[in-house]
Write an enzyme that holds these catalytic residues in place. Sequence first.
Site, PDB file in Angstrom:
ATOM      1  N   ASP A 120       0.823  -1.221   0.000  1.00  0.00           N
ATOM      2  CA  ASP A 120       0.000   0.000   0.000  1.00  0.00           C
ATOM      3  C   ASP A 120       0.855   1.269   0.000  1.00  0.00           C
ATOM      4  O   ASP A 120       2.084   1.200  -0.088  1.00  0.00           O
ATOM      5  CB  ASP A 120      -0.933  -0.075   1.235  1.00  0.00           C
ATOM      6  CG  ASP A 120      -2.300   0.496   0.954  1.00  0.00           C
ATOM      7  OD1 ASP A 120      -2.411   1.430   0.133  1.00  0.00           O
ATOM      8  OD2 ASP A 120      -3.276   0.029   1.570  1.00  0.00           O
TER       9      ASP A 120
ATOM     10  N   ASP B 179      -9.914   3.313  -3.808  1.00  0.00           N
ATOM     11  CA  ASP B 179     -10.677   2.115  -3.437  1.00  0.00           C
ATOM     12  C   ASP B 179     -12.024   2.069  -4.148  1.00  0.00           C
ATOM     13  O   ASP B 179     -12.713   3.083  -4.276  1.00  0.00           O
ATOM     14  CB  ASP B 179     -10.916   2.091  -1.926  1.00  0.00           C
ATOM     15  CG  ASP B 179      -9.630   1.777  -1.177  1.00  0.00           C
ATOM     16  OD1 ASP B 179      -8.556   1.792  -1.796  1.00  0.00           O
ATOM     17  OD2 ASP B 179      -9.717   1.523   0.037  1.00  0.00           O
TER      18      ASP B 179
HETATM   19  C1  GAL Z   1      -6.227   1.099   1.359  1.00  0.00           C
HETATM   20  C2  GAL Z   1      -6.229   0.089   0.234  1.00  0.00           C
HETATM   21  C3  GAL Z   1      -7.311  -0.920   0.545  1.00  0.00           C
HETATM   22  C4  GAL Z   1      -6.994  -1.582   1.868  1.00  0.00           C
HETATM   23  C5  GAL Z   1      -6.827  -0.537   2.966  1.00  0.00           C
HETATM   24  C6  GAL Z   1      -6.325  -1.146   4.274  1.00  0.00           C
HETATM   25  O1  GAL Z   1      -5.254   2.052   1.108  1.00  0.00           O
HETATM   26  O2  GAL Z   1      -6.459   0.729  -0.980  1.00  0.00           O
HETATM   27  O3  GAL Z   1      -7.431  -1.856  -0.481  1.00  0.00           O
HETATM   28  O4  GAL Z   1      -5.835  -2.346   1.733  1.00  0.00           O
HETATM   29  O5  GAL Z   1      -5.914   0.466   2.583  1.00  0.00           O
HETATM   30  O6  GAL Z   1      -6.114  -0.191   5.278  1.00  0.00           O
END
Ligand code: GAL
Length: 491
Positions: A151, A211
Amino acid sequence: MGRRIATAALLLFGLNALKGVVALDNGLAITPQMGWNTWNSFGCSLNETVILDAAEKLVSLGFKDLGYEYVVLDDCWSAGRNASGYLVPDPAKFPNGIDGLAEKIHALGLKIGIYSSAGTMTCARYAGSLGYEEKDAALWASWGIDYLKYDNCYNQGQEGTPKLSYDRYNAMGQALNKTGRPILYSLCNWGVDGPWNFASTIANSWRTSGDLLNTWDRDDANCPCSELEGLDCKTPGYKCSILNVINKAVYYPSKAFPGAWNDLDMLQVGNGGLTDDEAVAHMSLWAAFKSPLLMTNVLSNIDPPTLSILQNPAVLAVSQDPVGSSVNRIWRYYVDDVDANGYGEIQLFSGGLAGGDQLVLLLNAGSKDRTMNATLEDIFWEDGPGGTASQVQQSWDVYDLWANRMSNETAAAIINAANSTGSAAPAAPINMTALGGAKHVYSQVPPSDSKALMGTKVGSVQPSGTVKAFVKAHGVAMLRLRQQSQKKDEL
Ligand code: GAL
Protein backbone atom coordinates in the site's frame (compact mmCIF):
# COMPACT_ATOMS: atom_id res chain seq x y z
CA MET A 1 5.29 -25.24 -46.00
CA GLY A 2 5.29 -21.46 -46.09
CA ARG A 3 2.52 -21.44 -43.58
CA ARG A 4 4.43 -23.76 -41.24
CA ILE A 5 7.48 -21.55 -41.18
CA ALA A 6 5.33 -18.57 -40.46
CA THR A 7 3.70 -20.39 -37.54
CA ALA A 8 7.04 -21.46 -36.10
CA ALA A 9 8.42 -17.95 -36.40
CA LEU A 10 5.36 -16.60 -34.68
CA LEU A 11 5.69 -19.09 -31.87
CA LEU A 12 9.33 -18.19 -31.33
CA PHE A 13 8.54 -14.52 -31.43
CA GLY A 14 5.69 -15.07 -28.97
CA LEU A 15 7.88 -16.92 -26.48
CA ASN A 16 10.67 -14.38 -26.64
CA ALA A 17 8.27 -11.51 -26.32
CA LEU A 18 6.78 -13.13 -23.24
CA LYS A 19 10.18 -13.78 -21.71
CA GLY A 20 11.22 -10.21 -22.22
CA VAL A 21 8.18 -8.63 -20.67
CA VAL A 22 7.44 -10.69 -17.59
CA ALA A 23 7.47 -8.26 -14.69
CA LEU A 24 10.13 -8.85 -12.09
CA ASP A 25 11.04 -11.98 -14.01
CA ASN A 26 9.39 -13.86 -11.18
CA GLY A 27 7.25 -15.87 -13.60
CA LEU A 28 4.07 -15.05 -11.67
CA ALA A 29 0.71 -13.65 -12.72
CA ILE A 30 1.17 -14.68 -16.33
CA THR A 31 -2.61 -14.36 -16.24
CA PRO A 32 -4.29 -11.99 -13.76
CA GLN A 33 -4.17 -13.33 -10.21
CA MET A 34 -7.36 -14.77 -8.71
CA GLY A 35 -8.22 -15.27 -5.08
CA TRP A 36 -9.85 -13.81 -1.99
CA ASN A 37 -8.90 -10.91 0.30
CA THR A 38 -10.03 -10.08 3.86
CA TRP A 39 -10.43 -6.32 3.59
CA ASN A 40 -13.90 -5.39 2.30
CA SER A 41 -15.78 -7.80 4.54
CA PHE A 42 -13.60 -8.17 7.61
CA GLY A 43 -11.53 -4.96 7.76
CA CYS A 44 -9.39 -5.11 10.91
CA SER A 45 -11.37 -8.06 12.35
CA LEU A 46 -9.35 -10.62 10.47
CA ASN A 47 -7.95 -13.65 12.30
CA GLU A 48 -6.87 -17.23 11.68
CA THR A 49 -10.41 -18.59 12.05
CA VAL A 50 -12.07 -16.37 9.46
CA ILE A 51 -9.18 -16.79 7.05
CA LEU A 52 -9.10 -20.56 7.33
CA ASP A 53 -12.85 -20.67 6.97
CA ALA A 54 -12.59 -18.68 3.74
CA ALA A 55 -9.76 -20.92 2.52
CA GLU A 56 -11.78 -24.06 3.19
CA LYS A 57 -14.76 -22.56 1.42
CA LEU A 58 -12.60 -21.73 -1.59
CA VAL A 59 -12.01 -25.44 -1.88
CA SER A 60 -15.42 -26.87 -0.94
CA LEU A 61 -17.43 -24.38 -3.00
CA GLY A 62 -15.34 -25.14 -6.07
CA PHE A 63 -13.56 -21.77 -6.34
CA LYS A 64 -10.09 -23.28 -6.15
CA ASP A 65 -10.95 -25.65 -8.96
CA LEU A 66 -11.84 -22.64 -11.13
CA GLY A 67 -8.52 -20.90 -10.45
CA TYR A 68 -9.08 -18.74 -7.35
CA GLU A 69 -5.87 -19.63 -5.53
CA TYR A 70 -4.57 -16.73 -3.36
CA VAL A 71 -5.87 -16.12 0.17
CA VAL A 72 -4.71 -12.61 1.01
CA LEU A 73 -4.49 -11.08 4.48
CA ASP A 74 -5.00 -7.34 4.23
CA ASP A 75 -4.26 -4.65 6.82
CA CYS A 76 -4.21 -5.13 10.64
CA TRP A 77 -2.43 -8.47 11.03
CA SER A 78 0.64 -7.35 12.97
CA ALA A 79 1.43 -6.34 16.54
CA GLY A 80 4.39 -4.14 15.59
CA ARG A 81 8.12 -4.87 15.54
CA ASN A 82 10.25 -6.76 18.05
CA ALA A 83 13.57 -5.57 19.47
CA SER A 84 15.39 -6.94 16.42
CA GLY A 85 13.17 -4.96 14.11
CA TYR A 86 11.14 -7.88 12.76
CA LEU A 87 7.37 -7.69 12.36
CA VAL A 88 5.39 -9.76 14.85
CA PRO A 89 1.95 -11.17 14.04
CA ASP A 90 -0.83 -10.25 16.47
CA PRO A 91 -0.83 -13.30 18.79
CA ALA A 92 -4.53 -12.98 19.59
CA LYS A 93 -5.50 -12.97 15.92
CA PHE A 94 -2.88 -15.50 14.84
CA PRO A 95 -2.15 -17.90 17.73
CA ASN A 96 -0.19 -20.18 15.39
CA GLY A 97 1.69 -17.34 13.77
CA ILE A 98 1.39 -16.50 10.09
CA ASP A 99 3.76 -19.37 9.30
CA GLY A 100 1.32 -21.75 11.02
CA LEU A 101 -1.53 -20.31 8.98
CA ALA A 102 0.53 -20.50 5.79
CA GLU A 103 1.14 -24.18 6.37
CA LYS A 104 -2.59 -24.86 6.64
CA ILE A 105 -3.39 -22.80 3.58
CA HIS A 106 -0.70 -24.57 1.58
CA ALA A 107 -2.04 -27.93 2.76
CA LEU A 108 -5.35 -26.98 1.10
CA GLY A 109 -3.48 -26.47 -2.17
CA LEU A 110 -3.85 -22.69 -1.95
CA LYS A 111 -1.39 -19.80 -1.67
CA ILE A 112 -1.14 -17.10 0.97
CA GLY A 113 -0.75 -13.34 0.60
CA ILE A 114 0.15 -10.64 3.10
CA TYR A 115 -0.11 -6.85 3.22
CA SER A 116 2.08 -3.90 4.14
CA SER A 117 2.62 -0.29 3.16
CA ALA A 118 5.52 1.52 1.49
CA GLY A 119 5.34 3.97 4.35
CA THR A 120 6.09 4.19 8.05
CA MET A 121 2.58 2.92 8.84
CA THR A 122 -0.13 1.02 7.04
CA CYS A 123 -3.40 2.78 6.27
CA ALA A 124 -4.91 1.45 9.52
CA ARG A 125 -1.78 2.70 11.34
CA TYR A 126 0.01 -0.59 11.87
CA ALA A 127 3.78 -0.89 11.31
CA GLY A 128 4.76 -0.13 7.71
CA SER A 129 7.76 -1.41 5.74
CA LEU A 130 9.50 1.76 4.55
CA GLY A 131 13.18 1.30 5.45
CA TYR A 132 12.56 -2.32 6.50
CA GLU A 133 12.12 -3.79 3.04
CA GLU A 134 14.78 -6.50 3.20
CA LYS A 135 13.96 -7.56 6.74
CA ASP A 136 10.25 -7.81 6.02
CA ALA A 137 10.63 -9.59 2.70
CA ALA A 138 13.02 -12.12 4.25
CA LEU A 139 10.62 -12.74 7.13
CA TRP A 140 7.63 -13.21 4.82
CA ALA A 141 9.62 -15.59 2.63
CA SER A 142 10.59 -17.60 5.73
CA TRP A 143 6.89 -17.86 6.61
CA GLY A 144 6.06 -19.23 3.16
CA ILE A 145 4.30 -16.11 1.87
CA ASP A 146 3.40 -16.20 -1.84
CA TYR A 147 1.96 -12.72 -2.45
CA LEU A 148 2.42 -9.16 -1.18
CA LYS A 149 -0.11 -6.34 -1.47
CA TYR A 150 1.89 -3.19 -0.89
CA ASP A 151 0.00 0.00 0.00
CA ASN A 152 0.88 3.70 -0.08
CA CYS A 153 -0.06 5.22 3.28
CA TYR A 154 2.33 7.28 5.41
CA ASN A 155 4.91 7.41 2.64
CA GLN A 156 6.70 10.42 4.13
CA GLY A 157 6.01 12.52 1.07
CA GLN A 158 8.05 10.22 -1.13
CA GLU A 159 5.68 10.59 -4.06
CA GLY A 160 4.73 13.30 -6.51
CA THR A 161 7.01 12.18 -9.32
CA PRO A 162 7.09 8.76 -10.98
CA LYS A 163 10.75 8.44 -9.89
CA LEU A 164 9.95 8.94 -6.20
CA SER A 165 7.17 6.37 -6.35
CA TYR A 166 9.24 3.98 -8.45
CA ASP A 167 12.21 4.09 -6.10
CA ARG A 168 10.08 3.46 -3.03
CA TYR A 169 8.25 0.51 -4.62
CA ASN A 170 11.35 -0.80 -6.34
CA ALA A 171 13.06 -1.17 -2.96
CA MET A 172 10.47 -3.76 -1.98
CA GLY A 173 10.52 -5.39 -5.41
CA GLN A 174 14.27 -5.87 -5.10
CA ALA A 175 13.91 -7.18 -1.56
CA LEU A 176 11.29 -9.70 -2.64
CA ASN A 177 13.49 -10.87 -5.52
CA LYS A 178 16.43 -11.23 -3.17
CA THR A 179 14.57 -13.76 -1.04
CA GLY A 180 14.65 -16.21 -3.94
CA ARG A 181 11.03 -17.14 -3.20
CA PRO A 182 8.53 -16.35 -5.95
CA ILE A 183 6.28 -13.75 -4.32
CA LEU A 184 3.62 -12.09 -6.44
CA TYR A 185 4.05 -8.32 -6.01
CA SER A 186 0.76 -6.40 -6.04
CA LEU A 187 1.42 -2.69 -5.88
CA CYS A 188 -1.35 -0.58 -4.33
CA ASN A 189 -0.61 3.13 -4.72
CA TRP A 190 -4.09 4.03 -6.02
CA GLY A 191 -2.80 5.26 -9.39
CA VAL A 192 -0.59 8.00 -7.95
CA ASP A 193 2.21 9.08 -10.32
CA GLY A 194 0.86 6.76 -13.05
CA PRO A 195 2.07 3.29 -11.99
CA TRP A 196 1.01 1.93 -15.41
CA ASN A 197 4.05 3.83 -16.71
CA PHE A 198 6.60 2.86 -14.08
CA ALA A 199 5.50 -0.33 -12.32
CA SER A 200 5.46 -2.97 -15.03
CA THR A 201 9.17 -3.71 -14.61
CA ILE A 202 8.94 -4.08 -10.83
CA ALA A 203 5.48 -5.44 -9.98
CA ASN A 204 2.93 -7.96 -11.18
CA SER A 205 0.01 -5.56 -10.84
CA TRP A 206 -0.72 -2.00 -9.78
CA ARG A 207 -3.90 -0.34 -8.63
CA THR A 208 -5.21 2.21 -11.11
CA SER A 209 -7.43 4.31 -8.86
CA GLY A 210 -8.75 4.76 -5.33
CA ASP A 211 -10.68 2.12 -3.44
CA LEU A 212 -13.66 0.68 -5.27
CA LEU A 213 -16.88 1.40 -3.46
CA ASN A 214 -19.67 -1.12 -3.33
CA THR A 215 -21.75 0.98 -5.70
CA TRP A 216 -22.50 1.12 -9.39
CA ASP A 217 -22.24 4.84 -9.92
CA ARG A 218 -22.49 8.14 -8.17
CA ASP A 219 -21.70 11.74 -8.79
CA ASP A 220 -18.61 11.92 -6.68
CA ALA A 221 -16.26 14.80 -6.04
CA ASN A 222 -13.73 12.35 -4.57
CA CYS A 223 -13.50 10.40 -7.78
CA PRO A 224 -14.36 12.81 -10.56
CA CYS A 225 -14.93 11.53 -14.04
CA SER A 226 -17.37 13.22 -16.35
CA GLU A 227 -16.41 14.64 -19.70
CA LEU A 228 -19.82 16.30 -19.78
CA GLU A 229 -19.05 18.24 -16.62
CA GLY A 230 -15.49 18.87 -17.75
CA LEU A 231 -14.07 16.75 -14.91
CA ASP A 232 -10.79 15.00 -15.48
CA CYS A 233 -11.13 11.24 -15.73
CA LYS A 234 -7.38 10.83 -15.51
CA THR A 235 -7.17 11.87 -11.84
CA PRO A 236 -7.06 8.60 -9.88
CA GLY A 237 -9.48 9.75 -7.14
CA TYR A 238 -10.59 7.71 -4.15
CA LYS A 239 -13.77 5.93 -3.09
CA CYS A 240 -14.67 5.29 -6.70
CA SER A 241 -17.79 3.68 -8.13
CA ILE A 242 -17.59 0.82 -10.61
CA LEU A 243 -18.40 3.09 -13.53
CA ASN A 244 -15.84 5.68 -12.47
CA VAL A 245 -13.08 3.09 -12.14
CA ILE A 246 -13.85 1.84 -15.64
CA ASN A 247 -14.00 5.35 -17.06
CA LYS A 248 -10.52 5.95 -15.66
CA ALA A 249 -9.09 2.57 -16.66
CA VAL A 250 -9.89 3.15 -20.35
CA TYR A 251 -6.81 5.35 -20.75
CA TYR A 252 -4.17 2.66 -20.26
CA PRO A 253 -5.39 -0.80 -21.23
CA SER A 254 -2.32 -1.27 -23.42
CA LYS A 255 -0.07 -0.96 -20.36
CA ALA A 256 -1.13 -4.41 -19.17
CA PHE A 257 0.56 -7.58 -20.37
CA PRO A 258 1.31 -11.06 -19.05
CA GLY A 259 2.99 -10.68 -15.66
CA ALA A 260 1.97 -7.02 -15.26
CA TRP A 261 -1.67 -5.99 -14.87
CA ASN A 262 -3.81 -2.93 -14.25
CA ASP A 263 -5.57 -3.65 -10.94
CA LEU A 264 -9.05 -2.09 -10.88
CA ASP A 265 -9.33 -3.09 -7.18
CA MET A 266 -10.98 -6.06 -5.54
CA LEU A 267 -14.37 -7.42 -6.52
CA GLN A 268 -17.43 -6.13 -4.68
CA VAL A 269 -19.62 -8.96 -6.01
CA GLY A 270 -21.68 -10.41 -3.17
CA ASN A 271 -21.17 -7.49 -0.80
CA GLY A 272 -24.73 -6.25 -1.08
CA GLY A 273 -24.42 -2.91 -2.86
CA LEU A 274 -25.17 -3.99 -6.42
CA THR A 275 -28.16 -5.32 -8.30
CA ASP A 276 -27.70 -8.63 -10.05
CA ASP A 277 -27.21 -6.93 -13.44
CA GLU A 278 -24.66 -4.53 -11.96
CA ALA A 279 -22.73 -7.38 -10.35
CA VAL A 280 -22.68 -9.26 -13.67
CA ALA A 281 -21.43 -6.11 -15.41
CA HIS A 282 -18.77 -5.57 -12.73
CA MET A 283 -17.48 -9.14 -13.10
CA SER A 284 -17.53 -8.94 -16.90
CA LEU A 285 -15.66 -5.65 -17.03
CA TRP A 286 -12.98 -6.75 -14.58
CA ALA A 287 -12.42 -9.94 -16.60
CA ALA A 288 -12.33 -8.02 -19.88
CA PHE A 289 -9.84 -5.46 -18.54
CA LYS A 290 -7.63 -8.28 -17.21
CA SER A 291 -7.81 -6.92 -13.69
CA PRO A 292 -6.82 -9.28 -10.91
CA LEU A 293 -9.94 -11.03 -9.57
CA LEU A 294 -9.84 -10.94 -5.79
CA MET A 295 -13.18 -11.71 -4.17
CA THR A 296 -13.95 -9.99 -0.87
CA ASN A 297 -17.36 -11.39 0.07
CA VAL A 298 -18.04 -13.61 3.09
CA LEU A 299 -17.82 -17.07 1.56
CA SER A 300 -19.50 -18.82 4.49
CA ASN A 301 -22.80 -17.11 3.71
CA ILE A 302 -22.57 -16.76 -0.06
CA ASP A 303 -25.92 -16.83 -1.86
CA PRO A 304 -26.64 -18.71 -5.10
CA PRO A 305 -26.71 -15.72 -7.49
CA THR A 306 -23.35 -14.52 -6.14
CA LEU A 307 -21.82 -17.97 -6.57
CA SER A 308 -23.03 -18.17 -10.14
CA ILE A 309 -21.57 -14.77 -11.02
CA LEU A 310 -18.16 -15.56 -9.53
CA GLN A 311 -18.13 -19.04 -11.05
CA ASN A 312 -18.86 -18.52 -14.72
CA PRO A 313 -16.01 -20.37 -16.50
CA ALA A 314 -16.75 -18.61 -19.79
CA VAL A 315 -16.02 -15.25 -18.16
CA LEU A 316 -13.04 -16.57 -16.19
CA ALA A 317 -11.62 -17.93 -19.46
CA VAL A 318 -11.66 -14.35 -20.78
CA SER A 319 -9.81 -13.10 -17.70
CA GLN A 320 -7.27 -15.91 -17.96
CA ASP A 321 -7.00 -15.90 -21.75
CA PRO A 322 -3.41 -16.65 -22.85
CA VAL A 323 -3.18 -13.64 -25.17
CA GLY A 324 -3.40 -11.45 -22.06
CA SER A 325 -4.52 -8.21 -23.64
CA SER A 326 -7.15 -5.94 -22.16
CA VAL A 327 -10.16 -4.71 -24.09
CA ASN A 328 -10.09 -1.18 -25.45
CA ARG A 329 -13.00 1.21 -25.31
CA ILE A 330 -14.12 1.84 -28.86
CA TRP A 331 -16.85 4.35 -28.17
CA ARG A 332 -18.83 6.07 -25.43
CA TYR A 333 -22.12 7.85 -26.07
CA TYR A 334 -24.30 9.77 -23.68
CA VAL A 335 -27.97 8.80 -23.70
CA ASP A 336 -31.15 10.54 -22.62
CA ASP A 337 -32.19 8.21 -19.82
CA VAL A 338 -30.16 9.56 -16.97
CA ASP A 339 -28.47 7.86 -14.08
CA ALA A 340 -27.93 8.94 -10.46
CA ASN A 341 -25.15 11.26 -11.56
CA GLY A 342 -27.34 13.13 -14.01
CA TYR A 343 -26.33 11.42 -17.23
CA GLY A 344 -26.55 8.00 -18.82
CA GLU A 345 -24.03 6.44 -21.15
CA ILE A 346 -23.41 3.43 -23.34
CA GLN A 347 -20.04 2.02 -24.32
CA LEU A 348 -18.46 -0.55 -26.60
CA PHE A 349 -15.32 -2.44 -25.57
CA SER A 350 -13.48 -4.89 -27.77
CA GLY A 351 -10.33 -6.98 -27.57
CA GLY A 352 -8.54 -10.00 -28.98
CA LEU A 353 -8.70 -13.48 -27.47
CA ALA A 354 -6.88 -16.74 -28.12
CA GLY A 355 -7.52 -18.47 -31.41
CA GLY A 356 -8.33 -15.25 -33.25
CA ASP A 357 -11.58 -14.85 -31.30
CA GLN A 358 -12.77 -11.37 -30.40
CA LEU A 359 -14.39 -10.23 -27.16
CA VAL A 360 -17.20 -7.70 -27.52
CA LEU A 361 -18.58 -6.05 -24.41
CA LEU A 362 -21.56 -3.75 -24.73
CA LEU A 363 -22.20 -1.69 -21.60
CA ASN A 364 -25.54 -0.05 -20.96
CA ALA A 365 -25.08 2.44 -18.14
CA GLY A 366 -28.35 4.14 -18.91
CA SER A 367 -31.44 3.61 -16.79
CA LYS A 368 -33.47 1.84 -19.51
CA ASP A 369 -33.01 -1.56 -21.14
CA ARG A 370 -32.01 -1.15 -24.78
CA THR A 371 -30.89 -2.93 -27.92
CA MET A 372 -27.31 -2.02 -28.75
CA ASN A 373 -25.39 -2.33 -32.01
CA ALA A 374 -21.72 -2.70 -32.82
CA THR A 375 -20.43 -2.88 -36.37
CA LEU A 376 -17.52 -5.13 -37.30
CA GLU A 377 -15.67 -1.97 -38.38
CA ASP A 378 -15.95 -0.69 -34.82
CA ILE A 379 -15.26 -4.03 -33.19
CA PHE A 380 -11.94 -4.32 -35.05
CA TRP A 381 -11.12 -0.63 -34.86
CA GLU A 382 -7.97 -1.19 -32.80
CA ASP A 383 -6.47 -3.14 -35.68
CA GLY A 384 -6.63 -0.02 -37.81
CA PRO A 385 -9.39 2.52 -38.51
CA GLY A 386 -12.31 0.67 -39.99
CA GLY A 387 -10.79 -2.66 -38.93
CA THR A 388 -8.74 -4.90 -41.15
CA ALA A 389 -10.33 -6.39 -44.22
CA SER A 390 -9.41 -9.89 -43.12
CA GLN A 391 -11.57 -9.49 -40.04
CA VAL A 392 -14.35 -7.23 -41.24
CA GLN A 393 -14.83 -9.27 -44.40
CA GLN A 394 -15.38 -12.50 -42.49
CA SER A 395 -18.48 -14.13 -41.08
CA TRP A 396 -18.47 -14.63 -37.32
CA ASP A 397 -20.43 -16.77 -34.91
CA VAL A 398 -21.57 -14.91 -31.81
CA TYR A 399 -21.54 -16.61 -28.41
CA ASP A 400 -23.20 -15.14 -25.33
CA LEU A 401 -20.80 -15.81 -22.45
CA TRP A 402 -23.49 -15.39 -19.78
CA ALA A 403 -26.06 -17.64 -21.48
CA ASN A 404 -25.06 -20.67 -19.43
CA ARG A 405 -24.77 -18.98 -16.08
CA MET A 406 -25.30 -21.65 -13.43
CA SER A 407 -28.91 -21.86 -12.24
CA ASN A 408 -29.81 -20.82 -8.70
CA GLU A 409 -30.82 -24.45 -7.99
CA THR A 410 -27.38 -25.76 -8.98
CA ALA A 411 -25.65 -23.01 -7.03
CA ALA A 412 -27.80 -23.75 -3.96
CA ALA A 413 -26.91 -27.45 -4.21
CA ILE A 414 -23.20 -26.58 -4.25
CA ILE A 415 -23.58 -24.28 -1.25
CA ASN A 416 -25.62 -26.85 0.71
CA ALA A 417 -23.12 -29.61 0.01
CA ALA A 418 -20.20 -27.43 1.08
CA ASN A 419 -22.00 -26.34 4.26
CA SER A 420 -23.24 -29.76 5.30
CA THR A 421 -20.40 -32.08 4.41
CA GLY A 422 -17.54 -29.75 3.59
CA SER A 423 -17.10 -31.87 0.49
CA ALA A 424 -16.27 -30.68 -2.98
CA ALA A 425 -18.95 -29.23 -5.19
CA PRO A 426 -21.26 -31.89 -6.65
CA ALA A 427 -22.32 -29.93 -9.69
CA ALA A 428 -19.53 -27.51 -10.46
CA PRO A 429 -19.90 -25.81 -13.87
CA ILE A 430 -16.98 -27.69 -15.39
CA ASN A 431 -14.69 -30.44 -14.16
CA MET A 432 -11.35 -28.67 -14.41
CA THR A 433 -9.42 -31.48 -12.74
CA ALA A 434 -10.51 -33.99 -15.34
CA LEU A 435 -9.44 -31.54 -18.05
CA GLY A 436 -5.96 -30.99 -16.61
CA GLY A 437 -6.60 -28.15 -14.15
CA ALA A 438 -7.82 -24.57 -14.46
CA LYS A 439 -4.51 -23.13 -15.71
CA HIS A 440 -4.38 -25.70 -18.49
CA VAL A 441 -8.01 -25.25 -19.51
CA TYR A 442 -7.74 -21.47 -19.69
CA SER A 443 -4.52 -21.68 -21.70
CA GLN A 444 -6.37 -23.45 -24.54
CA VAL A 445 -8.76 -22.08 -27.14
CA PRO A 446 -12.17 -23.22 -25.83
CA PRO A 447 -13.94 -25.74 -28.08
CA SER A 448 -16.99 -24.21 -29.77
CA ASP A 449 -19.26 -26.84 -28.24
CA SER A 450 -18.14 -26.25 -24.66
CA LYS A 451 -21.22 -24.74 -23.02
CA ALA A 452 -19.23 -23.94 -19.88
CA LEU A 453 -16.45 -22.04 -21.66
CA MET A 454 -18.29 -20.58 -24.64
CA GLY A 455 -21.80 -20.00 -23.35
CA THR A 456 -24.31 -20.38 -26.15
CA LYS A 457 -24.17 -19.47 -29.81
CA VAL A 458 -26.83 -16.80 -30.21
CA GLY A 459 -26.34 -15.83 -33.84
CA SER A 460 -23.84 -14.90 -36.47
CA VAL A 461 -22.73 -11.77 -38.22
CA GLN A 462 -22.03 -11.46 -41.92
CA PRO A 463 -19.10 -9.59 -43.55
CA SER A 464 -19.30 -5.86 -42.73
CA GLY A 465 -22.27 -6.69 -40.56
CA THR A 466 -23.47 -5.51 -37.17
CA VAL A 467 -23.68 -7.32 -33.85
CA LYS A 468 -26.92 -6.56 -32.05
CA ALA A 469 -27.67 -7.35 -28.42
CA PHE A 470 -30.38 -6.62 -25.90
CA VAL A 471 -28.70 -5.10 -22.85
CA LYS A 472 -30.44 -4.47 -19.55
CA ALA A 473 -30.04 -1.16 -17.71
CA HIS A 474 -26.77 -1.12 -15.73
CA GLY A 475 -25.86 -4.30 -17.52
CA VAL A 476 -23.66 -5.73 -20.21
CA ALA A 477 -23.76 -8.13 -23.11
CA MET A 478 -20.54 -10.13 -23.10
CA LEU A 479 -20.03 -11.78 -26.46
CA ARG A 480 -17.30 -13.91 -27.95
CA LEU A 481 -16.98 -13.78 -31.72
CA ARG A 482 -15.48 -16.78 -33.50
CA GLN A 483 -14.66 -16.75 -37.17
CA GLN A 484 -16.77 -19.17 -39.19
CA SER A 485 -14.73 -21.82 -40.97
CA GLN A 486 -13.75 -20.61 -44.40
CA LYS A 487 -15.04 -22.90 -47.11
CA LYS A 488 -12.56 -21.60 -49.69
CA ASP A 489 -9.59 -22.65 -47.57
CA GLU A 490 -10.91 -26.14 -47.22
CA LEU A 491 -11.27 -26.71 -50.98
C1 GAL B 1 -6.23 1.10 1.36
C2 GAL B 1 -6.23 0.09 0.23
C3 GAL B 1 -7.31 -0.92 0.54
C4 GAL B 1 -6.99 -1.58 1.87
C5 GAL B 1 -6.83 -0.54 2.97
C6 GAL B 1 -6.32 -1.15 4.27
O1 GAL B 1 -5.25 2.05 1.11
O2 GAL B 1 -6.46 0.73 -0.98
O3 GAL B 1 -7.43 -1.86 -0.48
O4 GAL B 1 -5.83 -2.35 1.73
O5 GAL B 1 -5.91 0.47 2.58
O6 GAL B 1 -6.11 -0.19 5.28
